[in-house]
Design a protein around this motif. Structure first.
Motif, PDB file in Angstrom:
ATOM      1  N   UNK A 194       0.841  -1.205   0.000  1.00 42.55           N
ATOM      2  CA  UNK A 194       0.000   0.000   0.000  1.00 42.55           C
ATOM      3  C   UNK A 194       0.873   1.251   0.000  1.00 42.55           C
TER       4      UNK A 194
ATOM      5  N   UNK B 292       4.086   1.733  -0.747  1.00 48.30           N
ATOM      6  CA  UNK B 292       4.923   1.990  -1.927  1.00 48.30           C
ATOM      7  C   UNK B 292       4.062   2.305  -3.149  1.00 48.30           C
ATOM      8  N   UNK B 293       2.866   1.702  -3.249  1.00 44.13           N
ATOM      9  CA  UNK B 293       1.943   2.076  -4.336  1.00 44.13           C
ATOM     10  C   UNK B 293       1.550   3.553  -4.216  1.00 44.13           C
ATOM     11  N   UNK B 294       1.269   3.984  -2.982  1.00 40.87           N
ATOM     12  CA  UNK B 294       0.907   5.402  -2.777  1.00 40.87           C
ATOM     13  C   UNK B 294       2.090   6.291  -3.163  1.00 40.87           C
TER      14      UNK B 294
ATOM     15  N   UNK C  72       4.225   5.659  -5.462  1.00 39.38           N
ATOM     16  CA  UNK C  72       4.189   5.723  -6.930  1.00 39.38           C
ATOM     17  C   UNK C  72       3.182   6.753  -7.424  1.00 39.38           C
ATOM     18  N   UNK C  73       2.012   6.801  -6.798  1.00 32.48           N
ATOM     19  CA  UNK C  73       0.982   7.765  -7.211  1.00 32.48           C
ATOM     20  C   UNK C  73       1.409   9.198  -6.878  1.00 32.48           C
TER      21      UNK C  73
END
Lengths: 242, 242
Positions: free
Chosen positions: B198, B200-202, B204-205
Motif C-alpha cells: 500500500x 509503496x503504491x501510494x 508511486x501515485x
C-alpha cells in the motif's frame, strides 16, 4: 526547432505504431501462447494487445487529428467527429482489454488491482473516460456555454498529453512485471536476457519513442490549429433550440 | 484555464516533493532495512532515495526556475546559474544512485541492465547528461552562435519535459518490480496488499502527481518567461574575446 513537415512525421509515427502493435501481437502469439476468450492465460494475452492498440496507438492518432494541416481549413465539425470517433474506438478496445485481464484473474483466483501497474493503468482509463465524456458534452453537444468551453479547452488539451504519460508508465511497468512473472523459473531467467526479454524490452522502448513523438507533435506551436475566431467552439453536433 | 498563482502552486508542489522523498526514505528505512555503503542490499536502498531526490524532485525544481515570476525581471544570468546548479546537483545524486545499484549488483553477482526498468532509467540519465552538457555549452559558455541557440532552445525545452516522462515510467516500473522481488515469498504477498505494498503504491501515485504538476506548470503559456528580445540568449557566463 528544425522545420519538419507533417507528412513524413506521420509516416514515421505510423510505422512506429504498426511496430508497437505488431511486436505486442508477436510476443503474445509466439511466446505467451496465443489468444482465446475463455478465462485462461490465453485470454490475458488480449490485454497487452488491446491496450497497446487502443490506449496507445489509436489514442495517439486521435490526439493528433487537429495537427493534420487539412483540418485547419473549412468546418471543424468533421474533424471533431473524427477525433471523438477515434477516441471512442480506442475506448471500446480499452474496455475489452480490461475485461480480458479481470476475467483471467477472476477465473484463476488471482486478486485484482493490487500492483502499482494496475493502479496506474486504471487511473489512465478513468481519466480517459472523463476526458471523452467531458469533450463530448462540451464540444459536440450544443448546451455548454462558450465561457465554459473556453475554460475547459486548455484542461482537455493538457489531459490529452497527461493521460499519455500515464499510458507510458503503465505500459513499461506492465511489460516489466510480465517478464518477471514469465521468466522467473525458466532455465534462462529475465536477468540472462533471453530472446523474449530482449524482444519485449525493445517493445517497451518502441512504446516510449512512439509516445514521445506524439507528445512532441502535440507541443509544437507551429503544428497547432490556428484558432481564428470562436466559431470553432460554437459549432456543435446538434443545434440548441432557438 | 483557471487562474492559479505561482506561490500556492509552489507550496503544493513543495509539499508533494517532500512527501515523495519522505515516503522513499521511510520505505527504505522501515521495510527495506536501512542504509549502508558496502555492496549489500542496504547499499541498494540508496538507489530509490537518490533517484527520487535527484532525478525527480531536484530535477523538477530545476526545470521550473524560469517560471518563478521574480526571474522575469532584470538579468537572466543568475537564474541560468541557478538552473544549471540545481540540475548539476541533481546529476551528482543520480550518479551516486547509479553507483549504489551497480555496486550492489556486482557484489551480489546480479547481472546489470537487463530489465526494462533499467533500460528506461539509463536512457533517462543519458538524456539528462546530454541535456545538461548541451545547455551549458549553448547557454552559459560564450561560443555558441545565436542561430544555434535559437535552434536548440525549443529542443532543450522539449527534452526537459520528455526526460521527466522517462523518469515517471522508470520510477513506477522500479517500485513495481521491487515490490514483486520483496513480496514474492512472504506470508502476505504483493497480491494481498500488505502495508508495505500500500505504502509503496501510494509513493508511486505521489511521484505521478508531482510529475504531472511539473509538466503542467512547464506547459502553461502564461507562466512562461516572456522573451522580450534576444539579449537573454546573448548573456553567457564568460565573455568571448573581442
Amino acid at each position: 526547432m528544425p522545420t519538419v513537415s507533417f507528412l513524413p512525421f506521420s509516416i514515421v509515427l505510423g510505422v512506429l505504431g504498426i511496430l508497437c502493435v505488431g511486436f505486442t501481437v508477436y510476443w503474445s502469439h509466439h511466446w505467451l501462447g496465443g489468444f482465446a476468450w475463455d478465462g485462461s492465460s490465453h485470454m490475458f494475452n488480449w490485454h497487452p494487445v488491446l491496450m497497446v492498440t487502443g490506449m496507445l496507438v489509436l489514442y495517439g492518432i486521435a490526439a493528433l487529428v487537429y495537427r493534420v494541416p487539412l483540418s485547419w481549413e473549412g468546418s471543424k465539425l468533421p474533424w471533431k467527429l473524427l477525433h471523438a470517433a477515434l477516441a471512442f474506438t480506442a475506448f471500446i478496445l480499452v474496455v475489452l482489454g480490461l475485461v480480458a485481464v479481470f476475467e483471467f484473474h477472476n477465473k484463476q483466483g488471482i486478486p485484482n488491482m493490487y500492483s502499482l501497474h494496475s493502479w496506474l493503468g486504471l487511473s489512465a482509463v478513468l481519466l480517459f473516460s472523463c476526458q471523452w465524456l467531458m469533450g463530448f458534452l462540451s464540444f459536440l453537444l450544443p448546451w455548454a456555454p462558450i465561457w465554459f468551453k473556453v475554460l475547459y479547452k486548455p484542461i482537455h488539451v493538457f489531459f490529452g498529453s497527461a493521460i499519455l504519460v500515464l499510458v507510458v508508465a503503465a505500459s513499461i511497468s506492465g511489460i516489466n512485471e510480465k517478464l518477471y512473472f514469465r521468466l522467473t523459473k525458466t532455465p534462462t531467467p529475465y536477468s540472462m536476457l533471453p530472446a523474449e526479454a530482449w524482444f519485449a524490452n525493445v517493445l517497451g522502448m518502441l512504446i516510449l519513442i512512439f509516445s514521445l513523438l506524439v507528445l512532441w507533435a502535440l507541443a509544437r506551436p507551429s503544428w497547432k490549429r490556428p484558432e481564428v475566431n470562436t466559431e470553432d467552439l460554437q459549432e456543435p453536433l446538434l443545434q440548441a433550440p432557438k
